[in-house]
Design a protein around this motif. Structure first.
Motif, PDB file in Angstrom:
ATOM      1  N   THR A   7     -13.604   6.849  -1.052  1.00 22.53           N
ATOM      2  CA  THR A   7     -12.165   6.682  -1.151  1.00 22.53           C
ATOM      3  C   THR A   7     -11.661   6.368   0.252  1.00 22.53           C
ATOM      4  OG1 THR A   7     -11.744   9.010  -0.680  1.00 22.53           O
ATOM      5  CG2 THR A   7     -12.069   8.397  -3.001  1.00 22.53           C
ATOM      6  N   LEU A  30      -6.986  -1.140  -8.478  1.00 23.37           N
ATOM      7  CA  LEU A  30      -8.317  -1.412  -9.042  1.00 23.37           C
ATOM      8  C   LEU A  30      -9.118  -2.326  -8.114  1.00 23.37           C
ATOM      9  CD1 LEU A  30      -7.304  -2.054 -12.767  1.00 23.37           C
ATOM     10  CD2 LEU A  30      -8.113   0.087 -11.753  1.00 23.37           C
ATOM     11  N   LYS A  84     -11.554  -4.274  -5.626  1.00 23.17           N
ATOM     12  CA  LYS A  84     -13.009  -4.294  -5.538  1.00 23.17           C
ATOM     13  C   LYS A  84     -13.484  -3.602  -4.268  1.00 23.17           C
ATOM     14  CE  LYS A  84     -13.854  -8.461  -8.270  1.00 23.17           C
ATOM     15  NZ  LYS A  84     -14.485  -9.803  -8.293  1.00 23.17           N
ATOM     16  N   LYS A  91      -9.070   3.894 -10.468  1.00 21.10           N
ATOM     17  CA  LYS A  91     -10.216   3.013 -10.677  1.00 21.10           C
ATOM     18  C   LYS A  91     -11.391   3.767 -11.288  1.00 21.10           C
ATOM     19  CE  LYS A  91     -13.394  -0.209  -8.452  1.00 21.10           C
ATOM     20  NZ  LYS A  91     -13.815  -0.880  -7.207  1.00 21.10           N
ATOM     21  N   ARG A 141      -8.627  -8.052  -7.095  1.00 21.02           N
ATOM     22  CA  ARG A 141      -7.817  -7.432  -8.143  1.00 21.02           C
ATOM     23  C   ARG A 141      -6.532  -6.852  -7.559  1.00 21.02           C
ATOM     24  NH1 ARG A 141     -12.571  -4.242  -9.321  1.00 21.02           N
ATOM     25  NH2 ARG A 141     -14.069  -5.372 -10.620  1.00 21.02           N
ATOM     26  N   TYR A 190     -14.171  -0.030  -3.054  1.00 24.46           N
ATOM     27  CA  TYR A 190     -13.051   0.908  -3.101  1.00 24.46           C
ATOM     28  C   TYR A 190     -13.161   1.785  -4.335  1.00 24.46           C
ATOM     29  CZ  TYR A 190      -8.477   2.651  -4.408  1.00 24.46           C
ATOM     30  OH  TYR A 190      -7.451   3.459  -4.820  1.00 24.46           O
ATOM     31  N   TYR A 191     -12.922   3.094  -4.122  1.00 28.52           N
ATOM     32  CA  TYR A 191     -12.800   4.014  -5.239  1.00 28.52           C
ATOM     33  C   TYR A 191     -11.552   4.858  -5.042  1.00 28.52           C
ATOM     34  CZ  TYR A 191     -17.556   2.865  -6.635  1.00 28.52           C
ATOM     35  OH  TYR A 191     -18.675   2.189  -7.043  1.00 28.52           O
ATOM     36  N   ARG A 199      -7.098  -3.527   1.068  1.00 33.83           N
ATOM     37  CA  ARG A 199      -7.890  -3.685  -0.159  1.00 33.83           C
ATOM     38  C   ARG A 199      -7.907  -5.151  -0.561  1.00 33.83           C
ATOM     39  NH1 ARG A 199      -5.342   1.275  -3.806  1.00 33.83           N
ATOM     40  NH2 ARG A 199      -5.039   2.704  -2.047  1.00 33.83           N
ATOM     41  N   VAL A 255     -10.630   4.322 -14.956  1.00 33.76           N
ATOM     42  CA  VAL A 255     -10.788   3.099 -15.743  1.00 33.76           C
ATOM     43  C   VAL A 255     -12.265   2.765 -15.929  1.00 33.76           C
ATOM     44  CG1 VAL A 255     -10.400   0.610 -15.747  1.00 33.76           C
ATOM     45  CG2 VAL A 255      -8.540   2.162 -15.138  1.00 33.76           C
ATOM     46  N   LEU A 256     -13.059   2.867 -14.868  1.00 38.89           N
ATOM     47  CA  LEU A 256     -14.492   2.592 -14.978  1.00 38.89           C
ATOM     48  C   LEU A 256     -15.163   3.550 -15.958  1.00 38.89           C
ATOM     49  CD1 LEU A 256     -15.421   1.940 -11.227  1.00 38.89           C
ATOM     50  CD2 LEU A 256     -15.441   0.254 -13.066  1.00 38.89           C
TER      51      LEU A 256
END
Length: 208
Positions: A170, A197, A199, A143, A193, A138-139, A190, A146-147
């Motif tokens: 996405t 965010l 995974k 996220k 986490r 997942y994007y 999803r 943060v990455l």
């Protein structure tokens, strides 16, 4: 599954991939939540070492596993001789081994150079009313931010990594690809986490 010459991912046992630790509960719930005909046909697209194909077999499915990893298919054939495995991912071979009631594409599509073509192969191989269950990283905006702030974004796509992703999805992008392939009734959840965010996305879609 690998994306180059079938040698990037080397398998030497049938231990499930690490991602199954947070994916399997959701996958099992999706499978258990639907009615399937006796001996339903299942395509494991990007089967790796065959561990998921074997789990489908234990649930009563008649699975077929395909993967370009030579070592993965070799390990799978030795461990699970009653399941059909193939290194031939051509549309013709996948269709010949089908058609399927369900197709699973787990942690594969982000590694493919032409994901639209791979999804069309899967769509064409399904029976009318057949179901696709797809999991991919997942994007989303938060996220990715943060990455990037943590300096970890480039590691997801580094050409030096044998497990690099060549596509980022996405929810909107994967929905567009699936619709273009012909899928309907697309549902996205999803896992791993908190949702922002997460995974992975776990997507369920249907062939009309």
């Amino acid at each position: 599954m690998t994306v180059a010459d079938g040698q990037v991912y080397e398998w030497n046992n049938v231990t499930p991939p690490q991602s199954h630790s947070y994916l399997r509960a959701r996958l099992d719930a999706i499978i258990a939540g639907r009615q399937w005909p006796p001996g339903a046909r299942a395509l494991d697209f990007g089967c790796g070492n065959g561990s998921l194909s074997a789990a489908l077999k234990r649930k009563g499915f008649a699975p077929v596993g395909v993967d370009i990893s030579v070592s993965g298919v070799a390990v799978a054939r030795q461990a699970f001789p009653d399941i059909v495995f193939s290194n031939d991912l051509s549309a013709e071979n996948i269709a010949r081994l089908g058609p399927y009631d369900v197709a699973l594409c787990i942690e594969v599509i982000a590694h493919c150079f032409d994901p639209a073509a791979e999804l069309k192969k899967i769509f064409d191989s399904l029976k009318p009313g057949g179901v696709l269950v797809l999991a991919t990283p997942y994007y989303g905006y938060l996220k990715i931010l943060v990455l990037a702030l943590l300096g970890k974004l480039t590691a997801h796509h580094s050409v030096a990594s044998k497990a690099n992703y060549v596509s980022m999805f996405t929810p909107g992008l994967i929905t567009e690809l699936l619709r273009d392939a012909g899928f309907t009734d697309i549902d996205i959840g999803r896992v791993g986490r908190i949702p922002a965010l997460a995974k992975d996305m776990v997507v369920v879609a249907r062939k009309p």
